[in-house]
Enzyme design. Structure first.
Site, mmCIF file in Angstrom:
data_model
loop_
_atom_site.group_PDB
_atom_site.id
_atom_site.type_symbol
_atom_site.label_atom_id
_atom_site.label_comp_id
_atom_site.label_asym_id
_atom_site.label_seq_id
_atom_site.Cartn_x
_atom_site.Cartn_y
_atom_site.Cartn_z
ATOM 1 N N GLU A 116 0.830 -1.191 0.000
ATOM 2 C CA GLU A 116 0.000 0.000 0.000
ATOM 3 C C GLU A 116 0.872 1.251 0.000
ATOM 4 O O GLU A 116 1.953 1.273 0.585
ATOM 5 C CB GLU A 116 -0.939 -0.017 1.205
ATOM 6 C CG GLU A 116 -1.963 -1.130 1.060
ATOM 7 C CD GLU A 116 -2.919 -1.258 2.234
ATOM 8 O OE1 GLU A 116 -4.080 -1.609 1.985
ATOM 9 O OE2 GLU A 116 -2.526 -1.022 3.381
ATOM 10 N N CYS A 129 3.540 8.420 1.424
ATOM 11 C CA CYS A 129 4.057 7.420 2.347
ATOM 12 C C CYS A 129 4.249 6.128 1.559
ATOM 13 O O CYS A 129 3.282 5.551 1.069
ATOM 14 C CB CYS A 129 3.050 7.239 3.486
ATOM 15 S SG CYS A 129 3.556 5.996 4.671
ATOM 16 N N CYS A 136 6.459 -7.286 6.964
ATOM 17 C CA CYS A 136 7.642 -6.850 7.708
ATOM 18 C C CYS A 136 8.115 -8.055 8.524
ATOM 19 O O CYS A 136 7.299 -8.766 9.087
ATOM 20 C CB CYS A 136 7.264 -5.692 8.629
ATOM 21 S SG CYS A 136 8.671 -4.979 9.507
ATOM 22 N N CYS A 140 6.338 -5.720 15.663
ATOM 23 C CA CYS A 140 5.920 -4.746 16.679
ATOM 24 C C CYS A 140 4.453 -5.026 17.011
ATOM 25 O O CYS A 140 3.624 -5.157 16.109
ATOM 26 C CB CYS A 140 6.118 -3.333 16.154
ATOM 27 S SG CYS A 140 7.834 -3.040 15.682
ATOM 28 N N CYS A 143 1.432 -2.918 15.592
ATOM 29 C CA CYS A 143 1.451 -2.571 14.165
ATOM 30 C C CYS A 143 0.757 -3.636 13.325
ATOM 31 O O CYS A 143 1.091 -4.820 13.403
ATOM 32 C CB CYS A 143 2.899 -2.399 13.699
ATOM 33 S SG CYS A 143 3.041 -2.141 11.927
ATOM 34 N N CYS A 369 -1.229 5.579 10.000
ATOM 35 C CA CYS A 369 0.010 4.888 10.388
ATOM 36 C C CYS A 369 -0.289 3.551 11.029
ATOM 37 O O CYS A 369 -1.107 3.472 11.937
ATOM 38 C CB CYS A 369 0.767 5.655 11.465
ATOM 39 S SG CYS A 369 1.218 7.289 11.048
HETATM 40 N N1 SAH Z 1 9.085 -0.022 9.858
HETATM 41 C C1 SAH Z 1 9.361 1.328 10.024
HETATM 42 C C2 SAH Z 1 8.502 2.255 9.168
HETATM 43 C C3 SAH Z 1 7.021 1.963 9.052
HETATM 44 S S1 SAH Z 1 5.929 2.284 10.374
HETATM 45 C C4 SAH Z 1 9.249 1.732 11.465
HETATM 46 O O1 SAH Z 1 8.761 0.951 12.245
HETATM 47 O O2 SAH Z 1 9.717 2.823 11.812
HETATM 48 C C5 SAH Z 1 5.634 4.035 10.485
HETATM 49 C C6 SAH Z 1 5.298 4.472 11.918
HETATM 50 O O3 SAH Z 1 3.959 4.088 12.320
HETATM 51 C C7 SAH Z 1 6.234 3.839 12.933
HETATM 52 O O4 SAH Z 1 6.664 4.774 13.874
HETATM 53 C C8 SAH Z 1 5.352 2.808 13.573
HETATM 54 O O5 SAH Z 1 5.853 2.437 14.821
HETATM 55 C C9 SAH Z 1 4.032 3.524 13.628
HETATM 56 N N2 SAH Z 1 2.903 2.632 13.854
HETATM 57 C C10 SAH Z 1 2.802 1.317 13.592
HETATM 58 N N3 SAH Z 1 1.587 0.850 13.942
HETATM 59 C C11 SAH Z 1 0.895 1.896 14.419
HETATM 60 C C12 SAH Z 1 -0.438 2.041 14.890
HETATM 61 N N4 SAH Z 1 -1.283 1.028 14.920
HETATM 62 N N5 SAH Z 1 -0.837 3.260 15.292
HETATM 63 C C13 SAH Z 1 0.012 4.318 15.215
HETATM 64 N N6 SAH Z 1 1.275 4.238 14.753
HETATM 65 C C14 SAH Z 1 1.716 3.034 14.356
HETATM 66 FE FE1 SF4 Z 2 7.634 -3.437 10.902
HETATM 67 FE FE2 SF4 Z 2 5.408 -2.272 11.779
HETATM 68 FE FE3 SF4 Z 2 7.472 -2.629 13.436
HETATM 69 FE FE4 SF4 Z 2 7.649 -0.824 11.463
HETATM 70 S S1 SF4 Z 2 6.246 -0.747 13.196
HETATM 71 S S2 SF4 Z 2 9.208 -2.351 12.057
HETATM 72 S S3 SF4 Z 2 6.448 -1.868 9.844
HETATM 73 S S4 SF4 Z 2 6.255 -4.266 12.461
#
Ligand code: SAH
Ligand code: SF4
Length: 392
Positions: A116, A129, A136, A140, A143, A369
């Site tokens: 996406e 974005c 991934c 996390c 996420c 995000c």
């Molecule tokens: N993998 C990279 C970039 C993609 S995520 C990273 O983790 O930095 C972009 C941002 O969105 C990151 O800071 C991530 O931690 C945040 N993010 C992920 N899931 C989220 C959620 N459910 N609500 C708000 N922010 C989120």
């Molecule tokens: Fe991967 Fe989501 Fe963690 Fe970013 S926040 S490193 S996309 S699992």
């Protein structure tokens, strides 16, 4: 490292050049790679530099996808190019437009995988974005992307292609004969879509080189932000080889909590990460580092957390981007209350750091995000697996 938190970059990477019936896709090759490819296909060494410049301008300045249109090249040479090369970008499968104007593209890449890409229009800029991986490898716990099992690295062409498809959709390519329009719809790029960009380093670097080239897409390195969860060994390399702005998914102020939220912390903990970050602005000659901090109710949002945060980052030129948690089906967390987020922001602000609260954009189309995920629900982890990985 535990079995529940695989920290690996051992994912499928496609060959750098996508051979389509033996043809080389031009999109995503750096200038040097394209020059070498032109020579390898039979362009005389002496002409290669000039041809490269001409083709580059057609592809990245004018947005042309057909060699036949490249009128400053001899007809024979155009035919030669068509025989050996293609100009291909990923296909947009669907486009959703949010009530707030945010656009989400579902993009199909080679092998039938999907990623996406999100376009966020704002008053003074438009931010694209982009994704760097399908899914991934990191997990996390807050996420949505991290719950997707299938992972593959995007090629440089697939990363650059996301910028090009957005310009296609927004009608942003310049038109010959018309005065140059200085307003840019895609004025900023953030590597904050699906995937961990520093686990696909070479392709991300090459793609950004193409995007930053000042005879093509011409985005300055200060308009590109790469977000990482904290792949420490690659941070210095990003400064030296890419030089864009850096954002770090910080999200917690103790190792105990960060281990649960961002499992890569078990490999490189807060102290190790902060040491790497202290070097970044100096190495890349860049501005402040953005610390991303997702606000999770009762998990990381106390006044004590805010105070610890400013203490930890003391000495690093930084801004703190507070991200209200965006929910997704089965998510094991809740968004902090608004007053809590404001109280947290206030403490950070009074300590001398900008602490903007990121307005969720495109929530109605699951474009905010952390909500991104391909529709490949088959490959979804169960809520039990998600909870286990979150240590809940
Ligand atoms: N993998 C990279 C970039 C993609 S995520 C990273 O983790 O930095 C972009 C941002 O969105 C990151 O800071 C991530 O931690 C945040 N993010 C992920 N899931 C989220 C959620 N459910 N609500 C708000 N922010 C989120
Ligand atoms: Fe991967 Fe989501 Fe963690 Fe970013 S926040 S490193 S996309 S699992």
């Amino acid at each position: 490292m535990t079995a529940t938190a695989p920290i690996t970059q051992d994912v499928l990477t496609l060959p750098r050049k996508l051979p389509e019936g033996g043809k080389v896709n031009i999109v995503g090759l750096t200038r040097e790679q394209l020059r070498a490819a032109l020579v390898a296909a039979g362009t005389p060494e002496k002409q290669a530099k000039m041809r490269l410049g001409q083709i580059w301008q057609w592809v990245y300045h004018w947005g042309v996808r057909d060699f036949a249109v490249m009128t400053n090249l001899a007809k024979d040479y155009r035919a030669f190019l068509a025989e050996h090369f293609t100009i291909e970008i990923p296909e947009v499968v669907s486009r959703q437009i949010s009530a707030d104007g945010t656009r989400k593209y579902l993009v199909r890449i080679a092998g039938g995988h999907e990623v996406e890409t999100v376009y966020i229009p704002e008053e003074s800029r438009g931010t694209l974005c982009i994704s760097s991986q399908v899914g991934c490898t990191l997990t996390c716990s807050f996420c949505h992307t991290g719950t997707q099992k299938l992972v593959r690295n995007l090629t440089a062409g697939e990363i650059v292609g996301q910028v090009m498809l957005a310009r296609d959709d927004l009608g942003e390519w310049p038109k010959p004969g018309e005065p140059k329009d200085e307003t840019r719809l895609v004025s900023n790029v953030v590597l904050m879509g699906m995937g961990e960009p520093l686990y696909n380093f070479d392709n991300v670097r090459d793609a950004m080189q193409v995007v930053m080239d000042n005879e093509g897409l011409t985005l300055s390195r200060r308009r590109i932000t790469l977000s990482t969860s904290g792949v420490v060994p690659e941070i210095a390399r990003a400064a030296e080889e890419i030089g864009c702005l850096l954002a770090v998914s910080f999200h917690a102020t103790t190792d105990e909590v960060r281990d649960k939220l961002v499992p890569i912390n078990k490999r490189w903990n807060i102290e190790t990460l902060l040491n790497a970050l202290r070097e970044y602005p100096r190495l890349s000659n860049s501005e402040r580092i953005t610390f991303e901090y997702v606000m999770l109710k009762g998990v990381n949002d106390s006044d004590a957390d805010a105070r610890r945060l400013v203490k930890l980052i003391a000495g690093i030129p930084a801004k703190i981007n507070l991200i209200p948690f965006n929910e997704w089906p089965g998510a094991p967390y809740q968004r902090s209350d608004w007053e809590r987020i404001e109280a947290f922001a206030d403490i950070v602000y009074k300590a001398g750091y900008a602490s903007p609260i990121r307005t969720p954009r495109g929530e109605d189309i699951m474009a905010a995000c952390g909500q991104l995920k391909s529709a490949t629900e088959r490959a979804r982890k169960s809520s039990k697996e998600i909870a286990a990985e979150a240590g809940l």
